[in-house]
Design a protein around this motif. Structure first.
Motif, PDB file in Angstrom:
ATOM      1  N   SER A  17       0.829  -1.204   0.000  1.00 51.30           N
ATOM      2  CA  SER A  17       0.000   0.000   0.000  1.00 51.30           C
ATOM      3  C   SER A  17       0.864   1.255   0.000  1.00 51.30           C
ATOM      4  O   SER A  17       0.620   2.199  -0.763  1.00 51.30           O
ATOM      5  N   ALA A  18       1.901   1.251   0.847  1.00 45.83           N
ATOM      6  CA  ALA A  18       2.804   2.398   0.899  1.00 45.83           C
ATOM      7  C   ALA A  18       3.558   2.561  -0.415  1.00 45.83           C
ATOM      8  O   ALA A  18       3.672   3.670  -0.955  1.00 45.83           O
ATOM      9  N   HIS A  21       1.424   3.879  -3.219  1.00 47.25           N
ATOM     10  CA  HIS A  21       1.082   5.284  -3.006  1.00 47.25           C
ATOM     11  C   HIS A  21       2.247   6.199  -3.368  1.00 47.25           C
ATOM     12  O   HIS A  21       2.082   7.156  -4.143  1.00 47.25           O
ATOM     13  N   GLN A  30      -3.692   0.889  -6.382  1.00 48.67           N
ATOM     14  CA  GLN A  30      -3.516   1.507  -5.070  1.00 48.67           C
ATOM     15  C   GLN A  30      -4.723   1.224  -4.173  1.00 48.67           C
ATOM     16  O   GLN A  30      -4.575   0.887  -2.988  1.00 48.67           O
ATOM     17  N   SER A  34      -4.547  -0.943  -0.704  1.00 45.96           N
ATOM     18  CA  SER A  34      -4.889  -0.227   0.527  1.00 45.96           C
ATOM     19  C   SER A  34      -6.107  -0.844   1.201  1.00 45.96           C
ATOM     20  O   SER A  34      -6.182  -0.911   2.430  1.00 45.96           O
ATOM     21  N   GLU A 223      -5.595   7.278   4.885  1.00 49.11           N
ATOM     22  CA  GLU A 223      -5.292   8.454   4.059  1.00 49.11           C
ATOM     23  C   GLU A 223      -4.921   8.044   2.638  1.00 49.11           C
ATOM     24  O   GLU A 223      -5.372   8.653   1.664  1.00 49.11           O
ATOM     25  N   TRP A 224      -4.121   6.987   2.510  1.00 51.14           N
ATOM     26  CA  TRP A 224      -3.740   6.525   1.177  1.00 51.14           C
ATOM     27  C   TRP A 224      -4.954   6.042   0.397  1.00 51.14           C
ATOM     28  O   TRP A 224      -5.097   6.319  -0.787  1.00 51.14           O
ATOM     29  N   THR A 228      -7.275   7.659  -3.243  1.00 49.06           N
ATOM     30  CA  THR A 228      -7.600   6.976  -4.493  1.00 49.06           C
ATOM     31  C   THR A 228      -9.093   7.034  -4.817  1.00 49.06           C
ATOM     32  O   THR A 228      -9.494   6.689  -5.935  1.00 49.06           O
TER      33      THR A 228
END
Length: 352
Positions: A17-18, A21, A30, A34, A223-224, A228
């Motif tokens: 996920s990181a 992003h 993404q 996530s 937040e990530w 999206t």
């Protein structure tokens, strides 16, 4: 942790996920990474909360879970407020309230009821929770009706919103004093306090550290994922109201979903109710008012006027949740009823 596989999955999908992003991969990719990561991170937070609750008691443990779980919701909403996306903020707050009262509570009661024929918790606490939920509806309903019918000026609208927000915050703080200090023995849940000779997963200090770590991870992944949603929802033709009330709310409340269900499956329905209902109350009586004051600091005050659709959804959710939980007893059928109402609202919001 429960197993090495869970730890591996948590580390893998958090990293993916990181990476997706920060390396700006395809938005759909993404979103997928996530979404999976938030499930693992929520499970981690649920385990940490359960361990903290072993030392702190189910009421304080439930309060901590609601607070740390809502930290992600608050962080997401603050970003939206800063961007001036007030309609999206209100929709996400609506979704958080109905999601906790119908989805989280319903799923917990359903799964706990399938394992145990009937589950009990403190009836006194259930009654107070029901009354507070009605107060939350009044606090959101009255401003909308008066401003709409009397056609208040912008200055009066802002004054009313800030005044109601301050009163709701005071009401919530007084509830914490009442439930955690002056009347904590009256609201103690003996059934959910029982640990059935279970050893805590971690030491007190490690539990607290893991709770803080899990909360930070939830906030980051949330937040990530929210980043999206704009492109993702445009691609799939979803409305802003549906995105705010259901997608963002489900993401923001993933931690409560996991922790509440885990407690219900251990016949600690009092803790599950404390998480689900407590989180909704915290959103309505504390988070929403705080966002109004935060928006004022950003230079443009967000009013407390929710749309008739949002007020209807919140009112219906509070009515059925209070009806189900007020007697201090639950069974799987009551959980199913809560989920049915959630599905009805979900279809209606999707078609808006």
């Amino acid at each position: 942790m429960r197993s090495k596989w869970f730890v591996a999955g948590l580390a893998l999908f958090f990293a993916l996920s990181a990476g997706s992003h920060f390396l700006h991969w395809n938005m759909t990719v993404q979103f997928a990474f996530s979404a999976i990561a938030i499930l693992f991170v929520a499970g981690f937070l649920g385990q940490a909360t359960e361990s903290v609750a072993h030392y702190a008691g189910q009421r304080l443990g439930g309060f901590l879970n609601a607070t740390f779980g809502n930290a992600a919701e608050l962080i997401i909403a603050l970003f939206l407020v800063k961007e001036g996306l007030f309609d999206m903020v209100k929709a996400s707050l609506t979704g958080a309230i109905i999601g906790n009262l119908l989805l989280v509570l319903g799923l917990s009661i359903l799964l706990g009821g399938l394992k145990y024929k009937q589950q009990r918790y403190n009836e006194e606490a259930a009654g107070h929770n029901a009354t507070l939920m009605v107060l939350a509806v009044i606090g959101l309903f009255v401003p909308a009706m008066f401003v709409t019918s009397e056609r208040f000026s912008a200055a009066k609208d802002e004054l009313l919103s800030l005044s109601v927000a301050a009163i709701l915050i005071v009401s919530y703080l007084l509830w914490l004093v009442f439930s955690m200090v002056t009347h904590k023995e009256l609201l103690r849940d003996e059934q959910s306090q029982a640990d059935h000779d279970e050893a805590p997963a971690w030491s007190r200090r490690r539990s607290i550290v893991y709770l803080l770590l899990a909360t930070a991870m939830v906030a980051l992944v949330s937040e990530w994922l929210v980043g999206t949603l704009d492109q993702f929802t445009t691609e799939f033709g979803l409305s802003e109201l549906f995105v705010g009330a259901f997608l963002i709310a489900i993401v923001g409340n993933a931690a409560e979903h996991s922790a509440a269900v885990m407690l219900a499956l251990k016949n600690k329905i009092g803790g599950a109710v404390e998480i689900a209902v407590g989180s909704s109350l915290q959103i309505a009586l504390f988070v929403a008012p705080v966002l109004i004051f935060a928006s004022a600091l950003f230079g443009k005050t967000m009013d407390i006027l929710f749309t008739p659709i949002e007020l209807t959804a919140i009112g219906v959710s509070v009515f059925i949740a209070a009806s189900v939980s007020r007697d201090g007893r639950t069974n799987w059928y009551e959980g199913a009823l809560l989920l049915m109402v959630y599905f009805i609202l979900g279809i209606a919001f999707f078609l808006v």
